[in-house]
Design a protein around this motif. Structure first.
Motif, PDB file in Angstrom:
ATOM      1  N   ASN A 124       0.726  -1.282   0.177  1.00 47.29           N
ATOM      2  CA  ASN A 124       0.004  -0.064  -0.047  1.00 47.29           C
ATOM      3  C   ASN A 124       0.830   1.222   0.082  1.00 47.29           C
ATOM      4  O   ASN A 124       0.546   2.280  -0.581  1.00 47.29           O
ATOM      5  CB  ASN A 124      -0.932  -0.027   1.248  1.00 47.29           C
ATOM      6  CG  ASN A 124      -2.072   1.217   1.098  1.00 47.29           C
ATOM      7  OD1 ASN A 124      -2.711   1.061   0.436  1.00 47.29           O
ATOM      8  ND2 ASN A 124      -1.944   2.027   1.979  1.00 47.29           N
ATOM      9  N   PHE A 127       0.799   3.540  -2.919  1.00 52.02           N
ATOM     10  CA  PHE A 127      -0.428   4.413  -3.173  1.00 52.02           C
ATOM     11  C   PHE A 127      -0.543   5.620  -2.283  1.00 52.02           C
ATOM     12  O   PHE A 127      -0.733   6.611  -2.577  1.00 52.02           O
ATOM     13  CB  PHE A 127      -1.640   3.466  -3.321  1.00 52.02           C
ATOM     14  CG  PHE A 127      -1.663   2.470  -4.205  1.00 52.02           C
ATOM     15  CD1 PHE A 127      -1.652   2.678  -5.755  1.00 52.02           C
ATOM     16  CD2 PHE A 127      -1.355   1.126  -3.723  1.00 52.02           C
ATOM     17  CE1 PHE A 127      -1.667   1.695  -6.507  1.00 52.02           C
ATOM     18  CE2 PHE A 127      -1.244   0.154  -4.651  1.00 52.02           C
ATOM     19  CZ  PHE A 127      -1.381   0.513  -6.042  1.00 52.02           C
ATOM     20  N   SER A 128      -0.609   5.224  -0.872  1.00 52.01           N
ATOM     21  CA  SER A 128      -0.608   6.373   0.052  1.00 52.01           C
ATOM     22  C   SER A 128      -0.534   6.017   1.431  1.00 52.01           C
ATOM     23  O   SER A 128      -0.195   4.527   1.505  1.00 52.01           O
ATOM     24  CB  SER A 128      -2.203   6.835  -0.089  1.00 52.01           C
ATOM     25  OG  SER A 128      -3.109   5.843   0.211  1.00 52.01           O
ATOM     26  N   SER A 161      -8.853  -1.005  -6.847  1.00 51.87           N
ATOM     27  CA  SER A 161      -8.952   0.599  -7.147  1.00 51.87           C
ATOM     28  C   SER A 161     -10.303   1.248  -6.695  1.00 51.87           C
ATOM     29  O   SER A 161     -10.021   2.489  -6.909  1.00 51.87           O
ATOM     30  CB  SER A 161      -9.099   0.343  -8.827  1.00 51.87           C
ATOM     31  OG  SER A 161     -10.653  -0.218  -8.873  1.00 51.87           O
ATOM     32  N   ALA A 162     -10.979   0.553  -6.056  1.00 50.95           N
ATOM     33  CA  ALA A 162     -12.105   1.451  -5.241  1.00 50.95           C
ATOM     34  C   ALA A 162     -12.145   1.261  -3.892  1.00 50.95           C
ATOM     35  O   ALA A 162     -12.091   0.267  -3.129  1.00 50.95           O
ATOM     36  CB  ALA A 162     -13.522   1.087  -5.806  1.00 50.95           C
ATOM     37  N   PRO A 163     -12.489   2.416  -3.031  1.00 46.85           N
ATOM     38  CA  PRO A 163     -12.644   3.735  -3.561  1.00 46.85           C
ATOM     39  C   PRO A 163     -11.573   4.449  -3.845  1.00 46.85           C
ATOM     40  O   PRO A 163     -11.474   5.406  -4.896  1.00 46.85           O
ATOM     41  CB  PRO A 163     -13.273   4.501  -2.295  1.00 46.85           C
ATOM     42  CG  PRO A 163     -12.469   4.000  -1.201  1.00 46.85           C
ATOM     43  CD  PRO A 163     -12.361   2.416  -1.741  1.00 46.85           C
ATOM     44  N   LYS A 164     -10.260   4.158  -3.778  1.00 46.30           N
ATOM     45  CA  LYS A 164      -9.067   4.653  -4.363  1.00 46.30           C
ATOM     46  C   LYS A 164      -8.009   3.642  -4.514  1.00 46.30           C
ATOM     47  O   LYS A 164      -8.067   2.670  -3.776  1.00 46.30           O
ATOM     48  CB  LYS A 164      -8.505   6.022  -3.477  1.00 46.30           C
ATOM     49  CG  LYS A 164      -8.201   5.487  -2.260  1.00 46.30           C
ATOM     50  CD  LYS A 164      -7.845   6.883  -1.393  1.00 46.30           C
ATOM     51  CE  LYS A 164      -7.394   6.486  -0.086  1.00 46.30           C
ATOM     52  NZ  LYS A 164      -6.743   7.396   0.806  1.00 46.30           N
ATOM     53  N   PRO A 165      -6.816   3.676  -5.186  1.00 53.41           N
ATOM     54  CA  PRO A 165      -6.233   2.827  -5.345  1.00 53.41           C
ATOM     55  C   PRO A 165      -5.544   2.442  -4.160  1.00 53.41           C
ATOM     56  O   PRO A 165      -4.904   3.303  -3.310  1.00 53.41           O
ATOM     57  CB  PRO A 165      -5.097   2.995  -6.409  1.00 53.41           C
ATOM     58  CG  PRO A 165      -5.885   4.081  -7.180  1.00 53.41           C
ATOM     59  CD  PRO A 165      -6.752   4.843  -6.227  1.00 53.41           C
ATOM     60  N   ALA A 166      -5.526   1.197  -3.739  1.00 56.92           N
ATOM     61  CA  ALA A 166      -4.879   0.841  -2.685  1.00 56.92           C
ATOM     62  C   ALA A 166      -4.488  -0.801  -2.492  1.00 56.92           C
ATOM     63  O   ALA A 166      -5.145  -1.645  -3.201  1.00 56.92           O
ATOM     64  CB  ALA A 166      -5.874   1.093  -1.335  1.00 56.92           C
TER      65      ALA A 166
END
Length: 176
Positions: A124, A127-128, A161-166
């Motif tokens: 992860n 990604f963030s 990919s949802a709700p954001k890439p992780a």
């Protein structure tokens, strides 16, 4: 006052998928590290008593006094486990990992109780946040932690990919 419905994040598709496994007459659901309570609110709306636990309850203050809602402020990382002796028909944990609590979480589920757990895993950091290994599951970790005490209904891990890439790991398991 908690965020209004339009400001509140949508429930996780994983939790929505398996929430119907919680019996209509379930005694109580625990939304652990509840944040805005987006998942506990699902169960509460279906008439299931729900305990919302977090160190900051500002996201669920609008539920104070609501029928079936119990709010408990506790710092579960730095204080004692506040639920000793209590048992739940379902426990929901999303976007949260504090490994020292796994034993207490498992012990807090009734036999036949449902564990719905979804959080971030290694990789992860591309990604963030979270990016620290302390807060990222290793490959198959949820499965390994659950396999001896639970019947695994479903397990997934990998890029999402949802709700954001992780990178996420998810499990739905019933305590034996």
């Amino acid at each position: 006052m908690g965020p209004s419905a339009p400001d509140r994040p949508a429930p996780s598709p994983w939790i929505l998928r398996f929430a119907p496994l919680v019996a209509a007459d379930a005694g109580c659901v625990l939304d652990l590290a509840c944040g805005s309570g987006r998942h506990g609110r699902l169960f509460l709306a279906n008439g299931t008593p729900t305990l919302f636990l977090d160190r900051d309850l500002s996201g669920v203050e609008d539920l104070r006094g609501a029928a079936g809602a119990e709010l408990l402020r506790a710092d579960i990382e730095n204080g004692p486990w506040p639920l000793a002796g209590r048992h739940f028909d379902a426990i929901v944990v999303t976007n949260y990992l504090w490994r020292p609590l796994f034993t207490q979480i498992i012990a807090a589920l009734q036999p036949g109780g449902l564990l719905l757990y979804e959080t971030f895993m290694r990789g992860n950091e591309r990604f963030s946040k979270p990016a620290s290994p302390d807060f990222l599951l290793v490959e198959n970790e949820l499965f390994e932690r659950c396999r001896d005490a639970f019947d695994i209904v479903a397990f997934e891990q990998g890029e999402d990919s949802a709700p954001k890439p992780a990178m996420r790991q998810r499990i739905c398991a019933i305590k034996r």
